[in-house]
Write a protein that holds these residues in place. Sequence first.
Motif, mmCIF file in Angstrom:
data_model
loop_
_atom_site.group_PDB
_atom_site.id
_atom_site.type_symbol
_atom_site.label_atom_id
_atom_site.label_comp_id
_atom_site.label_asym_id
_atom_site.label_seq_id
_atom_site.Cartn_x
_atom_site.Cartn_y
_atom_site.Cartn_z
ATOM 1 N N ASP A 179 -2.887 -8.409 -1.884
ATOM 2 C CA ASP A 179 -2.458 -7.033 -2.144
ATOM 3 C C ASP A 179 -3.096 -6.443 -3.394
ATOM 4 O O ASP A 179 -2.955 -5.250 -3.661
ATOM 5 N N PHE A 226 -5.096 -3.268 -2.947
ATOM 6 C CA PHE A 226 -4.454 -1.955 -2.998
ATOM 7 C C PHE A 226 -4.195 -1.533 -4.444
ATOM 8 O O PHE A 226 -4.350 -0.366 -4.802
ATOM 9 N N ILE A 258 0.834 -1.209 0.000
ATOM 10 C CA ILE A 258 0.000 0.000 0.000
ATOM 11 C C ILE A 258 0.870 1.261 0.000
ATOM 12 O O ILE A 258 0.573 2.244 -0.708
ATOM 13 N N GLY A 311 -8.988 -1.357 1.458
ATOM 14 C CA GLY A 311 -9.233 -2.160 0.287
ATOM 15 C C GLY A 311 -10.561 -2.881 0.375
ATOM 16 O O GLY A 311 -10.698 -3.861 1.086
ATOM 17 N N ASP A 322 -6.690 0.337 -7.087
ATOM 18 C CA ASP A 322 -6.888 1.783 -7.076
ATOM 19 C C ASP A 322 -5.980 2.505 -8.070
ATOM 20 O O ASP A 322 -6.134 3.714 -8.284
#
Length: 391
Positions: free
Chosen positions: A342, A345, A149, A306, A348
């Motif tokens: 992950d 994240f 992140i 998230g 986005d």
Amino acid sequence: MLTLKDPVVLAQALIRCPSVTPDENGVLTQVQTWAKSLGFSVERPVFTDKNTPDIENLYARVGKNGPHLAFAGHTDVVPVGDEKAWNFPPFEGTIKDDKLYGRGAVDMKGGIACFIAAVARYLEKNPLKGSLSLLITNDEEGPGINGTIKLLKWAADKGEKWDATIVGEPTNPNNLGDMIKIGRRGSLSGVITVTGHQGHVAYPKRAANPINLVIKLCEALKNPVLDKGSENFEPSNLEITTIDTGNTATNVIPQHSVIRFNVRYNDNWTAETLKQEIKKRLDSVKLETKGSLVPTFKIDWVISPGGVFLTKNDELVGCLSNAIKTVTGRTPELSTSGGTSDARFIKDYCPVVEFGLVGKTMHMVDECVAIDDLEKLTKIYENFLATFFNT
């Protein structure tokens, strides 16, 4: 260069670095060495936060133009548990009966090895018509606070932009080519603290037992079910993970009790609408009163960045699906099942899909991967690279 084209050799080298979260123990240095030899520029940012260990990360890039493809993954692994229960040392990378054994073999050092080998093979045969980058953290199995992140924001602040990302997590339930993850449910956690009035069990009217309220609150959390699923996601599920009272006495009504729960939610909800629903359910519980002795509760939400997401990018998904079918003969299922990764994240910043090895043995004693799967995954990634940069 010959060594870099062999995913088995690379995976063994990574396994031999005992990189249990948050310890790097040379694993990112190994990736850096390989990336530099392939022409990548490499940076190793370290991120910090209060009450969490400092985490070293790696960002590498080759090429200056678009399209820009990123590969994301993690080099950290979970603890081995009882090492005596292992038939093969967890950090030696032993090969036996056409399988490679070791912590991280499938989750996910094997996936990283396959991608690097695929890049080495691809660059040997083709000029790069775009850019490639590696987003590698050593904090995926841990808190996840100082890893991907922050690495994404750090890179984006430097001007980095990506057109697509593949996360190399183990996605296949049984056979290589079974499944691509094109989305994930969101995750929301909460802590409910129930406060009563301590007293002697023989005199319940002089006390207020918080556990009586705990039982009712748990029932309200669980029933009715949150939903029955949606077009692309399985039903949301709320699980009570622990009820802690800390009372070791049998003749004392306790003062406090704590409920912890987690919800994996689909696209029928957002984090905010889900919080509202849970609060509504809790507030509907009728409290038993005994004069002025009334148990109370409060809820605190645990930060879980998230939310739910679905990747709707036909070009990216189709390109990867075709590569998988070309190598394995299988048409992969497009799935949103499982926990979080992950990718929550990365979504986005650009379209993201997940595809890696078979996950049957991840986090288990004698974690292992078939040697043949390492070779096939490398070929899938290489095929994907060729199609992606020639489309």
